[in-house]
Design an enzyme around this catalytic site. Structure first.
Site, PDB file in Angstrom:
ATOM      1  CB  ALA A 147      -0.938  -0.002   1.197  1.00 42.78           C
ATOM      2  CB  THR A 148       4.151   2.163   1.439  1.00 42.26           C
ATOM      3  OG1 THR A 148       3.767   2.086   2.803  1.00 42.26           O
ATOM      4  CG2 THR A 148       5.147   3.286   1.269  1.00 42.26           C
ATOM      5  CD  GLN A 198      -5.199  -1.106   8.710  1.00 42.15           C
ATOM      6  OE1 GLN A 198      -5.788  -2.127   9.042  1.00 42.15           O
ATOM      7  NE2 GLN A 198      -3.933  -0.906   8.997  1.00 42.15           N
ATOM      8  CB  SER A 206      -1.919  -3.497   2.154  1.00 40.84           C
ATOM      9  OG  SER A 206      -0.874  -4.200   2.766  1.00 40.84           O
ATOM     10  CG  HIS A 208       1.289  -6.764   5.355  1.00 39.81           C
ATOM     11  ND1 HIS A 208       1.614  -6.427   6.639  1.00 39.81           N
ATOM     12  CD2 HIS A 208       1.341  -5.635   4.644  1.00 39.81           C
ATOM     13  CE1 HIS A 208       1.869  -5.130   6.690  1.00 39.81           C
ATOM     14  NE2 HIS A 208       1.709  -4.626   5.475  1.00 39.81           N
ATOM     15  CB  THR A 239       9.612  -9.548 -12.875  1.00 47.63           C
ATOM     16  OG1 THR A 239      10.551  -9.367 -13.924  1.00 47.63           O
ATOM     17  CG2 THR A 239       8.938 -10.892 -13.011  1.00 47.63           C
ATOM     18  CB  CYS A 243       5.032   3.525  10.342  1.00 44.50           C
ATOM     19  SG  CYS A 243       3.982   2.494   9.343  1.00 44.50           S
TER      20      CYS A 243
END
Lengths: 449, 86
Positions: free
Chosen positions: A119-120, A227, A247, A249, A287, A373
């Site tokens: 997502a970042t 989220q 995202s 994870h 890739t 973070c």
């Protein structure tokens, strides 16, 4: 002497709780490092792992996801972009299936899904990409103060490049004021970026309403849905969202993979951050990691099937936790809007208790005071400050993350430990004593350092 | 092919529970047990033989998946968590 280590460490832990506020930053920095070391040693000695209650930071991989990925880590290792042999074709087929699974979850077309590293990257790509592509005519971007660090930092970079950025404040419940948003949109605004579900307080922004405003004003809307995806029903066409970050994870998928939804009609154009072989329609060269993409796809398809089941269970467990804690201890505040929220993210402030002390005391529960973070910093969360939480309440907050694999037993254990330690810490707190005597803490003039 | 008999369904159910209980990870184990029970309970009323057959097939695949994942879990066992202590 049963366990000498414990006695010593509990003595060492005590002084910090006498400092419910950060009166002296240097000293607390050292002592919190010591506390961390003690905590680590104790866990190693006990040979038990803490239970996991930090599902907003990351989630364990679902065994079904791992099962889908493994063949591509073992036998099917072809480059999905190789067009000349079967190794490439089988990887490509798997990648395209995964793309469809991601698209189906958010009601998009597979061609609108770009695989990224997370997502970042998706957020960076969307914000910088759109702003830079349309910079000749439009040089203004709008976002909110409670966004994730990567959104705010991308905006800072844009500011350094000469763009103008408006960081909208949110209301005390964490929600964005729609009228304020509408008033802030200018003719030169190219993009509005508002997150769907906040990672710290779980507040759910009215993206559908925001989408309508943006569409009517001809402004692109990006939403960081890391989220929210897989947890609440999402439809990009209903919501009129132009770009959406996903995202892997956070939805029981692998780390290191995510996706960006880029709408095709009306077409959203962006300048790529990464150039090279022209993969992913030239927007994200490099890739595509087939096993990770397959994992993301599997996680999305499982989330879609399990959404109702998971949501019901997470709501039940969240209620159980909040009710247990709130019925036993007074002066607990739930941060963020009580209605417009994702139930699995519970942010509680325990007045007169320092969050870090409580976290250290709850060493056998993996919790966080906010975003992973920023968990290394001693500053109170900027999200809590943005919703107008008092400095002291912002310092005493803890985020409980509940997910697919959380059990009733874990919730009860966490609630019990939490109640016990909050009581213990309050008993030692001079502030708590003063409050019990009826002194208004706000009337006290603390000396400045 | 004839629809699965009651005893076949019960046998699959028992196999899935037995295999789920072998997950070394506390969280995966409790989830698998809960999910298998809830899934069978939710489909209790299904009468249509075609639907039953499809569900049985899905169940068989899931059983194989659980078996594979239990084996992997056993290869990389970690310490128990505090709530899993005996």
């Amino acid at each position: 002497m049963l366990s000498p280590g414990k006695t010593i460490s509990s003595r060492l832990l005590r002084p910090a709780s006498w400092l419910p506020f950060r009166l002296c930053p240097e000293r607390t920095a050292v002592s919190s490092m010591q506390k961390e070391l003690i905590k680590k040693h104790e866990l190693e000695k006990d040979e038990l792992r803490p239970l996991y209650m930090d599902f907003q930071a990351t989630t364990p991989m679902d065994p079904r996801v791992l099962d889908a990925m493994l063949p591509f880590q073992v036998n099917y290792y072809g480059n999905p972009h190789s067009r000349t042999h079967a190794y490439g074709w089988e990887s490509e087929t798997a990648m395209e299936t995964a793309r469809k699974q991601v698209a189906d979850l958010i009601g998009a077309d597979p061609r609108e899904i770009i695989f990224t590293s997370g997502a970042t990257e998706s957020n960076n790509m969307a914000i910088k990409g759109v702003a830079r592509f349309y910079q000749a005519k439009k040089r203004h971007v709008i976002t909110t103060q409670t966004e994730h660090k990567c959104v705010l930092d991308s905006c800072r970079i844009l500011e350094a490049e000469g763009f103008e950025v408006t960081y909208l404040p949110v209301q005390n419940n964490g929600l964005l004021d729609l009228q304020l948003l509408e008033a802030s949109i200018r003719p030169e605004t190219s993009l509005v970026s508002v997150m769907t579900v906040n990672n710290e307080i779980g507040v759910k922004q009215p993206i559908k309403e925001i989408g309508q405003i943006c569409r009517s004003k001809g402004v692109f809307l990006h939403t960081d849905a890391a989220q929210a995806v897989g947890k609440i029903p999402i439809s990009v066409s209903d919501w009129k969202v132009d770009l959406m970050s996903i995202s892997g994870h956070k939805i029981y998928g692998p780390k290191g993979v995510g996706a960006l939804y880029v709408q095709r009609r009306p077409r959203v154009r962006l300048e790529p951050l990464q150039n090279g072989g022209g993969q992913e329609r030239g927007l994200r060269s490099g890739t595509v990691p087939t096993p990770l993409a397959v994992g993301l796809g599997a996680a999305c398809s499982i989330s879609q099937k399990e959404m109702e089941y998971d949501h019901q269970r997470v709501s039940m467990l969240a209620n159980r936790l909040v009710q247990k804690i709130m019925s036993e201890i007074p002066d607990v505040v739930m941060n963020g809007d009580p209605e417009q929220r994702y139930p699995g993210c519970i942010n509680l402030s325990f007045a007169y208790v320092e969050g870090e002390s409580l976290l250290m005391a709850l060493k056998d529960v993996a919790l966080s005071s906010g975003s992973a973070c920023t968990s290394a910093s001693l500053e109170p969360s900027y999200v809590l400050r943005a919703i107008g939480a008092d400095e002291d309440l912002a310092h005493s907050s803890i985020r409980f993350g509940i997910g697919r694999f959380t059990t009733e037993q874990e919730v009860d254990y966490t609630a019990e430990k939490c109640i016990h330690h909050v009581r213990r810490l309050r008993e030692m707190s001079p502030l708590w004593e003063m409050v019990q005597e009826g002194i208004d803490l706000k009337s006290i003039k603390w000396t400045q350092h | 092919m004839a629809a699965a008999t009651r005893s076949q369904v019960i046998s699959l159910y028992k196999m899935m529970l037995k295999e789920s209980s072998r997950f070394p990870s506390y969280n995966y184990r409790t989830y698998a047990l809960r999910r298998v029970r809830d899934a069978f309970r939710a489909n209790r009323e299904v009468e249509d033989p075609k639907a039953v057959e499809r569900l049985m097939e899905e169940g068989e695949q899931m059983l194989a998946l659980i078996q594979r994942q239990v084996s992997i879990g056993k290869m990389y066992e970690a310490q128990r968590t505090v709530v899993d202590a005996p």
